[in-house]
Design a protein around this motif. Sequence first.
Motif, PDB file in Angstrom:
ATOM      1  N   ALA A 183      -6.581   0.266  -0.871  1.00  0.00           N
ATOM      2  CA  ALA A 183      -7.025   1.353   0.780  1.00  0.00           C
ATOM      3  C   ALA A 183      -7.411   2.380  -0.559  1.00  0.00           C
ATOM      4  N   GLY A 184      -7.915   2.370  -1.781  1.00  0.00           N
ATOM      5  CA  GLY A 184      -8.757   3.387  -2.438  1.00  0.00           C
ATOM      6  C   GLY A 184      -7.712   4.597  -3.229  1.00  0.00           C
ATOM      7  N   TRP A 185      -6.476   4.558  -3.676  1.00  0.00           N
ATOM      8  CA  TRP A 185      -5.735   5.336  -4.997  1.00  0.00           C
ATOM      9  C   TRP A 185      -5.654   4.820  -5.848  1.00  0.00           C
ATOM     10  N   GLU A 186      -5.418   6.035  -7.006  1.00  0.00           N
ATOM     11  CA  GLU A 186      -5.627   5.787  -7.856  1.00  0.00           C
ATOM     12  C   GLU A 186      -4.383   6.087  -8.125  1.00  0.00           C
ATOM     13  N   PHE A 187      -3.134   4.549  -8.808  1.00  0.00           N
ATOM     14  CA  PHE A 187      -1.941   4.475  -8.363  1.00  0.00           C
ATOM     15  C   PHE A 187      -1.676   4.989 -10.118  1.00  0.00           C
ATOM     16  N   TYR A 188      -0.409   5.308 -10.662  1.00  0.00           N
ATOM     17  CA  TYR A 188      -0.307   5.852 -11.821  1.00  0.00           C
ATOM     18  C   TYR A 188       1.761   5.528 -11.611  1.00  0.00           C
ATOM     19  N   HIS A 189       1.777   4.558 -12.627  1.00  0.00           N
ATOM     20  CA  HIS A 189       3.070   4.782 -12.560  1.00  0.00           C
ATOM     21  C   HIS A 189       3.933   5.827 -13.587  1.00  0.00           C
ATOM     22  N   ILE A 226      -0.148  18.304  -2.090  1.00  0.00           N
ATOM     23  CA  ILE A 226       0.431  17.187  -2.642  1.00  0.00           C
ATOM     24  C   ILE A 226       1.071  16.869  -1.445  1.00  0.00           C
ATOM     25  N   LEU A 227       0.657  15.874  -1.738  1.00  0.00           N
ATOM     26  CA  LEU A 227       1.820  15.260  -0.428  1.00  0.00           C
ATOM     27  C   LEU A 227       2.957  14.370  -0.663  1.00  0.00           C
ATOM     28  N   GLN A 228       3.824  14.471  -0.697  1.00  0.00           N
ATOM     29  CA  GLN A 228       4.960  14.123  -1.097  1.00  0.00           C
ATOM     30  C   GLN A 228       6.028  13.201   0.103  1.00  0.00           C
ATOM     31  N   PHE A 229       5.958  12.021   0.191  1.00  0.00           N
ATOM     32  CA  PHE A 229       6.117  11.309   1.177  1.00  0.00           C
ATOM     33  C   PHE A 229       7.636  10.427   0.979  1.00  0.00           C
ATOM     34  N   ASP A 230       7.865  10.023   1.600  1.00  0.00           N
ATOM     35  CA  ASP A 230       9.530   8.539   1.160  1.00  0.00           C
ATOM     36  C   ASP A 230       9.751   7.030   2.114  1.00  0.00           C
ATOM     37  N   TYR A 231       9.557   6.793   0.180  1.00  0.00           N
ATOM     38  CA  TYR A 231       9.241   5.141   1.275  1.00  0.00           C
ATOM     39  C   TYR A 231       8.851   4.693   3.060  1.00  0.00           C
ATOM     40  N   GLU A 232       9.982   4.922   3.450  1.00  0.00           N
ATOM     41  CA  GLU A 232      10.852   4.804   4.446  1.00  0.00           C
ATOM     42  C   GLU A 232       9.646   4.931   5.686  1.00  0.00           C
ATOM     43  N   ARG A 233       8.622   6.591   5.432  1.00  0.00           N
ATOM     44  CA  ARG A 233       7.945   6.933   6.237  1.00  0.00           C
ATOM     45  C   ARG A 233       6.897   7.738   5.518  1.00  0.00           C
ATOM     46  N   LEU A 282      11.624   0.522  -6.003  1.00  0.00           N
ATOM     47  CA  LEU A 282      11.734   1.250  -7.658  1.00  0.00           C
ATOM     48  C   LEU A 282      10.957  -0.289  -8.560  1.00  0.00           C
ATOM     49  N   GLY A 283      10.701  -1.651  -8.114  1.00  0.00           N
ATOM     50  CA  GLY A 283      10.027  -2.093  -9.147  1.00  0.00           C
ATOM     51  C   GLY A 283       9.821  -3.664  -8.758  1.00  0.00           C
ATOM     52  N   SER A 284       9.233  -4.232  -9.708  1.00  0.00           N
ATOM     53  CA  SER A 284       8.554  -5.859  -9.375  1.00  0.00           C
ATOM     54  C   SER A 284       9.605  -6.733  -9.211  1.00  0.00           C
ATOM     55  N   TYR A 285      11.207  -6.021  -9.763  1.00  0.00           N
ATOM     56  CA  TYR A 285      12.322  -6.795  -8.955  1.00  0.00           C
ATOM     57  C   TYR A 285      12.458  -6.813  -7.905  1.00  0.00           C
ATOM     58  N   MET A 286      12.032  -6.473  -6.962  1.00  0.00           N
ATOM     59  CA  MET A 286      12.186  -5.896  -5.531  1.00  0.00           C
ATOM     60  C   MET A 286      11.169  -7.174  -4.511  1.00  0.00           C
ATOM     61  N   ALA A 287      11.002  -7.377  -4.116  1.00  0.00           N
ATOM     62  CA  ALA A 287       9.863  -8.349  -3.208  1.00  0.00           C
ATOM     63  C   ALA A 287       9.378  -7.234  -2.419  1.00  0.00           C
ATOM     64  N   GLU A 288       9.795  -5.904  -1.850  1.00  0.00           N
ATOM     65  CA  GLU A 288       8.243  -5.751  -1.772  1.00  0.00           C
ATOM     66  C   GLU A 288       7.549  -4.363  -2.201  1.00  0.00           C
TER      67      GLU A 288
END
Length: 452
Positions: free
Chosen positions: A381-387, A337-344, A364-370
């Motif tokens: 890219a084919g990932w199953e994305f879970y909140h 299981i890979l943990q990563f940081d948003y900036e890297r 953090l959420g939809s109020y952020m443009a990124e």
Amino acid sequence: MKDQTKITFWGGLDTIGGNIVSIQFKDYRIITDFGALAGVNIMDLLSKETTHSHLALGQLPAISGLYPKAAIGDFELESFEESALNTIVCLSHLHLDHLGAFGQLPEELPIYALEEAVDFYKQLEKTSLLPSYAVNWQKVTAESTLQHGPFEIVFHESDHDTVGAASIFIKTPDFKIVYSGDFRLSGFHPEKVLNWAQKAHEFDADLFLVEGTTFSHFASEPNPVDVALAEVTHSINSPNEIKLMNSIEAIAQEHSEQLIAFNGYPQNIERLLVLAELFTTLGRTLVMDQTYFELMKPYLTGYLNVKYLLIDGNASIEVTDEAVSLEMLREMPQHYILQFDYERHEHVFTLPAGVYFHSNGMPLGSYMAEYEPYVRRFVEAGWEFYHANVSGHASQSDLLLVNYLTQAKLVVPWHTFKPDFYGQAIEEIGLQTWLPEYHVEYTAAELSDMIK
């Protein structure tokens, strides 16, 4: 007039964060928390070269006798060096909205926090996950009494999504105050919150300063970004940390042959530790971003399978058997299981797509443009994305439970955008509330007269 306690509110009465209150008796003063006021950029508060301009713009509280003389310049305010007041700061927890203005304080000013919080801060500072503040840290043992002139101060362990969170009890010669700090009953240690709430009841508090973050949120039209993303993502947002881990475990077992990735919040280190334990039992190794790995090292026990990811640019860590390469992840994704940081995180897209848990990490959420392009890139890219989130703050019903258990004579609902709405809910369970004003000095006698 007889000496008495004086209380002034400087921030946080109608915002989430920026809670600052000063409590004074004669020439002794306590300030609880010192985060950024609403709308102020945290990075702008790191240098004392900005103190004068922030004071002039009202972006720092104009508290007499608090700031260094050299930083104030010609601003008309008594400096720390000139003041006869004996001032300390008591910190409830390590979030930036509660300590983000520490860079404006004198280096010799004592900052008291639970021992666990100070130790964790030094780890966060070392790994650049929090700014470096040159202040006079003082460790406090939970349940012990700190004497500051006429004040008796006791820090009680609480539960929030960071290490070392506390509620703070303050006894003055004529008044008793409890500051809740930020808390929740949905974390790994709800008993800590119930314990201090019971002690607050026994303390017979005159005044309860209580957070109300979740009373800021009201039903409204859903964000169009959230609606659109719901069609291509999954949600296991959970009411508590244990339920979240159970959901992650079930999904991991369903995808036992795929790589699993995780983006979390570094201060919620307990979630990371429980995650490491969970995946160790599932036969996987938690592979961490190097910064997070260094943060975690003092808290790791021998049986946990936790290593760091070796990628270009992190050669500052000596290559040992603690390292896992990208090639190893590609060859045996089911083992990790890979943990990563948003900036890297660009290396993630060189790996076989699997299951990704976005767990209170950045963005953090939809109020952020990124946020939307970030989510869509994983999906495409084919990932199953879970909140996979759990709030760091108590639900509305849990807030009212703690208020009722505490039974303070007078309650200030703050750390919320809607203190009036929160206050009304507190009144409906039979307690008396008060909505103070900023920058007004209130005496213990005035507050005692308010109590019905």
